[in-house]
Design a protein around this motif. Structure first.
Motif, PDB file in Angstrom:
ATOM      1  N   LYS A 240       0.835  -1.213   0.000  1.00  0.00           N
ATOM      2  CA  LYS A 240       0.000   0.000   0.000  1.00  0.00           C
ATOM      3  C   LYS A 240       0.866   1.259   0.000  1.00  0.00           C
ATOM      4  O   LYS A 240       0.588   2.225  -0.708  1.00  0.00           O
ATOM      5  N   ALA A 241       1.938   1.262   0.799  1.00  0.00           N
ATOM      6  CA  ALA A 241       2.829   2.424   0.847  1.00  0.00           C
ATOM      7  C   ALA A 241       3.543   2.631  -0.482  1.00  0.00           C
ATOM      8  O   ALA A 241       3.743   3.768  -0.923  1.00  0.00           O
ATOM      9  N   ALA A 242       3.917   1.535  -1.154  1.00  0.00           N
ATOM     10  CA  ALA A 242       4.584   1.658  -2.448  1.00  0.00           C
ATOM     11  C   ALA A 242       3.649   2.266  -3.493  1.00  0.00           C
ATOM     12  O   ALA A 242       4.047   3.147  -4.258  1.00  0.00           O
ATOM     13  N   PHE A 243       2.389   1.804  -3.514  1.00  0.00           N
ATOM     14  CA  PHE A 243       1.437   2.369  -4.474  1.00  0.00           C
ATOM     15  C   PHE A 243       1.104   3.819  -4.144  1.00  0.00           C
ATOM     16  O   PHE A 243       0.930   4.647  -5.042  1.00  0.00           O
ATOM     17  N   ALA A 244       1.046   4.168  -2.867  1.00  0.00           N
ATOM     18  CA  ALA A 244       0.789   5.559  -2.475  1.00  0.00           C
ATOM     19  C   ALA A 244       1.944   6.458  -2.897  1.00  0.00           C
ATOM     20  O   ALA A 244       1.731   7.575  -3.376  1.00  0.00           O
ATOM     21  N   ALA A 245       3.175   5.979  -2.736  1.00  0.00           N
ATOM     22  CA  ALA A 245       4.333   6.770  -3.157  1.00  0.00           C
ATOM     23  C   ALA A 245       4.332   6.970  -4.662  1.00  0.00           C
ATOM     24  O   ALA A 245       4.639   8.061  -5.157  1.00  0.00           O
ATOM     25  N   ARG A 246       3.958   5.933  -5.405  1.00  0.00           N
ATOM     26  CA  ARG A 246       3.896   6.058  -6.864  1.00  0.00           C
ATOM     27  C   ARG A 246       2.827   7.064  -7.284  1.00  0.00           C
ATOM     28  O   ARG A 246       3.029   7.870  -8.180  1.00  0.00           O
ATOM     29  N   ARG A 247       1.664   7.017  -6.614  1.00  0.00           N
ATOM     30  CA  ARG A 247       0.591   7.956  -6.917  1.00  0.00           C
ATOM     31  C   ARG A 247       1.032   9.389  -6.626  1.00  0.00           C
ATOM     32  O   ARG A 247       0.765  10.307  -7.404  1.00  0.00           O
ATOM     33  N   ASN A 248       1.753   9.595  -5.519  1.00  0.00           N
ATOM     34  CA  ASN A 248       2.228  10.936  -5.179  1.00  0.00           C
ATOM     35  C   ASN A 248       3.237  11.447  -6.203  1.00  0.00           C
ATOM     36  O   ASN A 248       3.244  12.641  -6.535  1.00  0.00           O
ATOM     37  N   LEU A 249       4.091  10.566  -6.721  1.00  0.00           N
ATOM     38  CA  LEU A 249       5.042  10.977  -7.748  1.00  0.00           C
ATOM     39  C   LEU A 249       4.324  11.428  -9.015  1.00  0.00           C
ATOM     40  O   LEU A 249       4.721  12.404  -9.657  1.00  0.00           O
ATOM     41  N   ARG A 250       3.263  10.710  -9.380  1.00  0.00           N
ATOM     42  CA  ARG A 250       2.497  11.105 -10.570  1.00  0.00           C
ATOM     43  C   ARG A 250       1.820  12.452 -10.364  1.00  0.00           C
ATOM     44  O   ARG A 250       1.776  13.279 -11.269  1.00  0.00           O
ATOM     45  N   ARG A 251       1.268  12.674  -9.163  1.00  0.00           N
ATOM     46  CA  ARG A 251       0.636  13.958  -8.883  1.00  0.00           C
ATOM     47  C   ARG A 251       1.644  15.092  -8.954  1.00  0.00           C
ATOM     48  O   ARG A 251       1.364  16.158  -9.496  1.00  0.00           O
ATOM     49  N   GLU A 252       2.832  14.877  -8.397  1.00  0.00           N
ATOM     50  CA  GLU A 252       3.860  15.917  -8.437  1.00  0.00           C
ATOM     51  C   GLU A 252       4.295  16.196  -9.867  1.00  0.00           C
ATOM     52  O   GLU A 252       4.530  17.342 -10.233  1.00  0.00           O
ATOM     53  N   ALA A 253       4.417  15.172 -10.682  1.00  0.00           N
ATOM     54  CA  ALA A 253       4.806  15.365 -12.082  1.00  0.00           C
ATOM     55  C   ALA A 253       3.723  16.135 -12.832  1.00  0.00           C
ATOM     56  O   ALA A 253       4.020  17.021 -13.644  1.00  0.00           O
TER      57      ALA A 253
END
Length: 77
Positions: free
Chosen positions: A30-43
């Motif tokens: 869950k933490a890995a997918f949340a980190a990936r989602r946050n990276l996409r939002r920042e991009a």
């Protein structure tokens, strides 16, 4: 000169395995997918800053873009 890198590169499994042992499989996933989602939002947010006016870019702390050059050739003979 000092070597700051380990002699052999560590694999992802060597980094993730202690996390899974301490916290469990599903919380780590869950933490890995949340980190990936946050990276996409920042991009996506970084791409949206490209359309700001030079004044807003300067106020935010970004370098203002050069103003577009005028086409003087249409006024010259």
């Amino acid at each position: 000169m000092l070597d700051v890198l380990p002699p052999s590169p560590l694999s992802v499994r060597q980094h993730v395995q202690p996390l899974i042992e301490n916290h469990g499989f599903w919380p780590v996933i869950k933490a890995a997918f949340a980190a990936r989602r946050n990276l996409r939002r920042e991009a996506k947010h970084a791409r949206s800053l490209a359309h700001l006016s030079p004044h807003l870019r300067r106020d935010v702390g970004l370098p203002p873009e050069a103003p577009p050059e005028r086409e003087y050739s249409r006024w010259l003979p």
